[in-house]
Design an enzyme around this catalytic site. Structure first.
Site, PDB file in Angstrom:
ATOM      1  N   ARG A   1       0.845  -1.189   0.000  1.00 15.21           N
ATOM      2  CA  ARG A   1       0.000   0.000   0.000  1.00 15.21           C
ATOM      3  C   ARG A   1       0.882   1.241   0.000  1.00 15.21           C
ATOM      4  O   ARG A   1       1.870   1.305   0.726  1.00 15.21           O
ATOM      5  CB  ARG A   1      -0.924   0.021   1.236  1.00 15.21           C
ATOM      6  CG  ARG A   1      -2.096  -0.944   1.157  1.00 15.21           C
ATOM      7  CD  ARG A   1      -3.101  -0.512   0.105  1.00 15.21           C
ATOM      8  NE  ARG A   1      -4.276  -1.360   0.032  1.00 15.21           N
ATOM      9  CZ  ARG A   1      -4.418  -2.391  -0.791  1.00 15.21           C
ATOM     10  NH1 ARG A   1      -3.428  -2.708  -1.615  1.00 15.21           N
ATOM     11  NH2 ARG A   1      -5.532  -3.086  -0.812  1.00 15.21           N
TER      12      ARG A   1
ATOM     13  N   GLU B   1      -2.288   7.736  -5.054  1.00 16.73           N
ATOM     14  CA  GLU B   1      -3.451   6.968  -5.502  1.00 16.73           C
ATOM     15  C   GLU B   1      -4.715   7.434  -4.795  1.00 16.73           C
ATOM     16  O   GLU B   1      -5.799   7.469  -5.380  1.00 16.73           O
ATOM     17  CB  GLU B   1      -3.252   5.485  -5.208  1.00 16.73           C
ATOM     18  CG  GLU B   1      -2.317   4.769  -6.137  1.00 16.73           C
ATOM     19  CD  GLU B   1      -2.305   3.278  -5.858  1.00 16.73           C
ATOM     20  OE1 GLU B   1      -3.360   2.635  -6.055  1.00 16.73           O
ATOM     21  OE2 GLU B   1      -1.267   2.757  -5.416  1.00 16.73           O
TER      22      GLU B   1
ATOM     23  N   HIS C   1      -0.106   0.197  -9.822  1.00 16.32           N
ATOM     24  CA  HIS C   1      -0.853  -0.752  -8.974  1.00 16.32           C
ATOM     25  C   HIS C   1      -1.282  -1.955  -9.816  1.00 16.32           C
ATOM     26  O   HIS C   1      -2.448  -2.359  -9.817  1.00 16.32           O
ATOM     27  CB  HIS C   1      -2.067  -0.086  -8.323  1.00 16.32           C
ATOM     28  CG  HIS C   1      -2.500  -0.763  -7.060  1.00 16.32           C
ATOM     29  ND1 HIS C   1      -3.048  -0.084  -6.000  1.00 16.32           N
ATOM     30  CD2 HIS C   1      -2.457  -2.071  -6.678  1.00 16.32           C
ATOM     31  CE1 HIS C   1      -3.347  -0.937  -5.025  1.00 16.32           C
ATOM     32  NE2 HIS C   1      -2.983  -2.147  -5.411  1.00 16.32           N
TER      33      HIS C   1
END
Length: 334
Positions: free
Chosen positions: A238, A267, A290
């Protein structure tokens, strides 16, 4: 089972998984999510589908308490993937819904990707490719993965697959995890160590921790200062695990040798886009959007498991226990 509407907002949902749902009488709707799922906006198409949907297969679209309350007939939310930090799990329980995910689906793909980033940054593949496109055949000297020390922050399913892939490189593997499995570590040749030791001794550091308040910006200025000079950071977990501004400073100063990033703070936080742009401009940084879990094989496995979870829940059958994240449904009568 009476006809059940299923909304799919996960991208790349393939025909086989759709067929499994259709054969069991489901009506399947697809709707695009703004900005690949990081926006919390419910589009008109999503709203129309959610008015009747009993199940929702999501990618990384946020599922908030407000959304769950707005669509009371929605019984099942299935996260196509492993992480579920974009879903309000407490609201799922309190509102009597079910949240599942798809462990095992894309883990080989993410592990491959993380290893690819290690090799790509270390061997300076993107830099060399760009130079050749520019007509420059000057040789860039990279660094090997062979017999280096690789640090893993988090030793879950994906990290263990990386350990397996690293065996041929004869590396030393250090791992930091709040929950330890000494039996596995002994069998796999992994050494558990405090985070400070993992940071200080790793030539390559790969992140595999879940996102929580305790892990947000786990790597910031202090952590980067503890890392070995010339070390390479890889993040396929993440973006919020890393303070991107601090990472940029550590790279620009030359303290870190490079970074392979599949996830970035921008993001979900558009204010960080300027930092992302500066990271992308650095030759020692290799970024992907991603995409680590998005192999054809990984998506097919995850899509099928998501469909199976939805069907099991809607038909009143047992959902695979390893897929259940939060369950607020009333217990079945004895």
């Amino acid at each position: 089972m009476a006809r059940a509407d299923v909304l799919v907002t996960a991208r790349f949902f393939d025909g086989e998984a759709r067929r499994v749902l259709l054969e069991q009488g489901c009506q399947v709707s697809h709707a695009d999510v703004p900005h690949d799922g990081v926006d919390s906006t419910i589009t008109p198409a999503m709203h129309q589908a959610l008015l009747t949907a009993r199940a929702w297969i999501v990618g990384i679209a946020p599922v908030t308490r407000e959304v769950l309350q707005r669509y009371p007939q929605l019984q099942v939310v299935t996260r196509r993937g492993v992480g579920f930090d974009t879903v309000d799990t407490m609201a799922v329980r309190e509102l009597g819904r079910l949240l599942t995910n798809t462990p095992g689906g894309n883990e080989p793909s993410v592990a491959d990707h993380a290893l690819g980033l290690m090799l790509g940054v270390g061997k300076r593949l993107a830099e060399s490719h760009q130079r050749m496109r520019d007509g420059n055949r000057t040789v860039l000297v990279g660094t090997e993965l062979y017999r280096k020390t690789v640090g893993l922050v988090g030793l879950g399913r994906i990290a263990r697959q990386i350990v397996q892939r690293l065996q041929g490189f004869e590396v030393r593997v250090l791992a930091y995890d709040v929950v330890q499995d000494p039996v596995y570590a002994a069998a796999a040749g992994v050494e558990y160590a405090p985070l400070e030791q993992v940071l200080a001794q790793s030539d390559y550091l790969s992140l595999h921790a879940p996102l929580s308040e305790g892990t947000r910006h786990l790597l910031g200025s202090q952590a980067f200062g503890q890392m070995k000079r010339g070390a390479i950071l890889v993040n396929t977990a993440r973006g919020e695990l890393v303070d991107d501004a601090a990472l940029l400073a550590a790279l620009e100063s030359g303290h870190l040798g490079g970074a392979g990033l599949d996830v970035l703070g921008s993001e979900r936080d558009a204010s960080l886009q300027a930092v992302t742009d500066r990271l992308l401009a650095l030759p020692q940084v290799l970024c992907t959007p991603h995409a680590a879990g998005s192999s054809r094989e990984g998506l097919a496995r995850s899509n099928l498991l998501a469909a199976q979870c939805v069907l099991a829940a809607l038909q009143g059958n047992a959902v695979p226990p390893q897929c259940i994240v939060a369950d607020g449904r009333m217990p079945l009568a004895a």
